[in-house]
Scaffold this active site. Structure first.
Site, PDB file in Angstrom:
ATOM      1  N   ASP A  23       0.835  -1.203   0.000  1.00  0.00           N
ATOM      2  CA  ASP A  23       0.000   0.000   0.000  1.00  0.00           C
ATOM      3  C   ASP A  23       0.874   1.259   0.000  1.00  0.00           C
ATOM      4  OD1 ASP A  23      -2.301   1.462   0.057  1.00  0.00           O
ATOM      5  OD2 ASP A  23      -2.818   1.008   2.138  1.00  0.00           O
ATOM      6  N   ASN A  79       1.418   3.371  -2.948  1.00  0.00           N
ATOM      7  CA  ASN A  79       1.985   3.819  -4.231  1.00  0.00           C
ATOM      8  C   ASN A  79       1.479   5.207  -4.606  1.00  0.00           C
ATOM      9  OD1 ASN A  79       3.050   1.269  -4.411  1.00  0.00           O
ATOM     10  ND2 ASN A  79       1.577   0.526  -5.919  1.00  0.00           N
ATOM     11  N   ARG A 104       0.310   7.639  -2.649  1.00  0.00           N
ATOM     12  CA  ARG A 104       0.886   8.696  -1.801  1.00  0.00           C
ATOM     13  C   ARG A 104       2.355   8.938  -2.119  1.00  0.00           C
ATOM     14  NH1 ARG A 104      -1.328   6.097   3.432  1.00  0.00           N
ATOM     15  NH2 ARG A 104      -1.890   4.567   1.862  1.00  0.00           N
ATOM     16  N   HIS A 123       2.621   3.325  -9.061  1.00  0.00           N
ATOM     17  CA  HIS A 123       2.431   1.877  -9.261  1.00  0.00           C
ATOM     18  C   HIS A 123       3.636   1.264  -9.991  1.00  0.00           C
ATOM     19  CE1 HIS A 123      -1.440   2.179  -7.545  1.00  0.00           C
ATOM     20  NE2 HIS A 123      -2.018   2.798  -8.557  1.00  0.00           N
ATOM     21  N   GLU A 141     -12.193  -4.932  -5.254  1.00  0.00           N
ATOM     22  CA  GLU A 141     -12.734  -3.571  -5.042  1.00  0.00           C
ATOM     23  C   GLU A 141     -11.959  -2.505  -5.848  1.00  0.00           C
ATOM     24  OE1 GLU A 141     -12.140  -5.627  -2.189  1.00  0.00           O
ATOM     25  OE2 GLU A 141     -14.244  -6.205  -2.393  1.00  0.00           O
ATOM     26  N   ARG A 188     -11.610   2.293  -8.955  1.00  0.00           N
ATOM     27  CA  ARG A 188     -10.711   3.430  -9.208  1.00  0.00           C
ATOM     28  C   ARG A 188     -10.959   3.997 -10.612  1.00  0.00           C
ATOM     29  NH1 ARG A 188      -5.172   2.500  -5.906  1.00  0.00           N
ATOM     30  NH2 ARG A 188      -6.182   1.797  -4.021  1.00  0.00           N
ATOM     31  N   LEU A 243      11.847 -19.735  -4.499  1.00  0.00           N
ATOM     32  CA  LEU A 243      10.746 -18.992  -3.874  1.00  0.00           C
ATOM     33  C   LEU A 243       9.406 -19.323  -4.543  1.00  0.00           C
ATOM     34  CD1 LEU A 243      10.078 -16.643  -1.792  1.00  0.00           C
ATOM     35  CD2 LEU A 243      10.109 -15.141  -3.781  1.00  0.00           C
ATOM     36  N   GLU A 298       1.063 -13.315  12.458  1.00  0.00           N
ATOM     37  CA  GLU A 298       1.456 -12.077  13.130  1.00  0.00           C
ATOM     38  C   GLU A 298       1.302 -10.936  12.126  1.00  0.00           C
ATOM     39  OE1 GLU A 298       2.174 -11.939  16.231  1.00  0.00           O
ATOM     40  OE2 GLU A 298       2.333 -14.087  16.601  1.00  0.00           O
TER      41      GLU A 298
HETATM   42  C1  FPP Z   1      -1.870   0.283  -3.321  1.00  0.00           C
HETATM   43  O1  FPP Z   1      -1.414   1.584  -3.336  1.00  0.00           O
HETATM   44  C2  FPP Z   1      -1.482  -0.383  -4.520  1.00  0.00           C
HETATM   45  C3  FPP Z   1      -2.317  -0.945  -5.438  1.00  0.00           C
HETATM   46  C4  FPP Z   1      -3.776  -0.976  -5.364  1.00  0.00           C
HETATM   47  C5  FPP Z   1      -1.784  -1.552  -6.630  1.00  0.00           C
HETATM   48  C6  FPP Z   1      -0.677  -2.486  -6.345  1.00  0.00           C
HETATM   49  C7  FPP Z   1       0.105  -2.593  -7.540  1.00  0.00           C
HETATM   50  C8  FPP Z   1       1.427  -2.664  -7.528  1.00  0.00           C
HETATM   51  C9  FPP Z   1       2.283  -2.713  -6.330  1.00  0.00           C
HETATM   52  C10 FPP Z   1       2.056  -2.673  -8.815  1.00  0.00           C
HETATM   53  C11 FPP Z   1       2.866  -3.843  -9.034  1.00  0.00           C
HETATM   54  C12 FPP Z   1       2.179  -5.103  -9.089  1.00  0.00           C
HETATM   55  C13 FPP Z   1       2.360  -5.961 -10.084  1.00  0.00           C
HETATM   56  C14 FPP Z   1       1.841  -7.337  -9.996  1.00  0.00           C
HETATM   57  C15 FPP Z   1       3.082  -5.553 -11.296  1.00  0.00           C
HETATM   58  P1  FPP Z   1      -2.479   2.753  -3.420  1.00  0.00           P
HETATM   59  O2  FPP Z   1      -2.660   3.132  -4.840  1.00  0.00           O
HETATM   60  O3  FPP Z   1      -3.727   2.321  -2.723  1.00  0.00           O
HETATM   61  O4  FPP Z   1      -1.735   3.874  -2.652  1.00  0.00           O
HETATM   62  P2  FPP Z   1      -2.420   5.040  -1.814  1.00  0.00           P
HETATM   63  O5  FPP Z   1      -3.131   4.378  -0.677  1.00  0.00           O
HETATM   64  O6  FPP Z   1      -1.240   5.845  -1.365  1.00  0.00           O
HETATM   65  O7  FPP Z   1      -3.330   5.797  -2.731  1.00  0.00           O
END
Ligand code: FPP
Length: 248
Positions: free
Chosen positions: A27, A29, A31, A44, A74, A78, A138, A214
């Site tokens: 979480d 990206n 911000r 992202h 959900e 966006r 992995l 945990e």
């Molecule tokens: C949450 O940050 C992130 C997401 C909903 C998207 C996750 C995607 C990636 C990490 C990209 C890489 C993944 C792959 C498989 C290539 P947010 O946008 O909710 O951030 P915010 O809460 O700051 O707005």
């Protein structure tokens, strides 16, 4: 499946119990990008780089299973621009991952609901799974179009179908049989859940599997989550005393 065996390892001169399975809610990206006056999709893309790094870092630490939440059921709410950007990122990531995973002996599985995803992405997911199926390093699970409640409902539907076909009866159903119908079939439950960016909730991620895990919450935004951050999470995990419901 129950949480797995942990392994002691020396990390930077410290003897640490390494969790066998780590789950991550990536979480922050948006911000991360906003702080730099950049578009959310830039965040992202940086998040995707952090994802490549955590796979390498988990492998280095001896973590055997990694499960990450990339896109929830959900997240479709966006903006079209953001969803399109994330889907394009997945397309590139899934294709590039074949060679990278094979170079590092990583096996990749995609969990979540295939229906509702663009057909070409589903094909790329299947191809990545097929091409890395024999790898023994992995074991990496990416949750795309995933919702924990949806996973449970899909499991119940599969059980009902098997019951209708006479393959199982109500008396056969117990926790271990139920877990066999989940997307995470055969994978030990996560020992440690990490959520970045300061939010402290699980947001419909692995509700069944996280029952005894945990939880580690950090203010670090996902694109900044590096090896030091991962070691810090493992250190936190080492301070926890896991009892699985036993008395003190
Ligand atoms: C949450 O940050 C992130 C997401 C909903 C998207 C996750 C995607 C990636 C990490 C990209 C890489 C993944 C792959 C498989 C290539 P947010 O946008 O909710 O951030 P915010 O809460 O700051 O707005």
């Amino acid at each position: 499946m129950e949480c797995g065996e942990n392994m002691k390892r020396e990390i930077n001169g410290e003897l640490l119990n390494v969790p066998e399975h780590v789950a991550v809610i990536m979480d922050g990206n948006g911000r991360w990008a906003k702080k730099r006056f950049l578009p959310r999709n830039y965040g992202h893309a940086e998040g995707a780089k952090a994802l490549e790094a955590i796979c390498e870092n988990c492998d280095k630490l001896g973590i055997k299973y990694l499960t990450v939440y990339a896109f929830s059921t959900e997240n479709w709410k966006r903006s079209v621009e953001e969803v399109t950007g994330i889907m394009n990122l997945f397309r590139k990531y899934l294709v590039d991952s074949i060679e990278r995973s094979n170079n590092s002996n990583m096996k990749v599985n995609l969990i979540g609901k295939r229906e509702g995803l663009p057909e070409d992405i589903v094909q790329k997911m299947d191809e990545l799974e097929r091409e890395t199926a024999g790898n023994t390093g992995l074991q990496f699970h990416i949750a795309i179009n995933y919702g924990g409640r949806d996973e449970i409902v899909r499991a119940v539907k599969k059980i009902m179908k098997d019951a209708d076909a006479g393959k199982i009866s109500a008396d056969d159903i117990d926790e271990s049989l139920f877990a066999e119908y989940l997307d995470t079939k055969g994978v030990p439950d996560p020992d440690l859940l990490i959520r970045t960016s300061g939010e402290e909730r699980t947001s419909n991620f692995l509700p069944w599997q996280l029952a005894y895990s945990e939880f580690y919450f950090t203010d670090t935004l996902w694109p900044d989550f590096d090896m030091d951050s991962l070691i810090e999470a493992v250190r936190y995990y080492n301070k926890r005393e896991r009892r699985f419901g036993d008395a003190k």
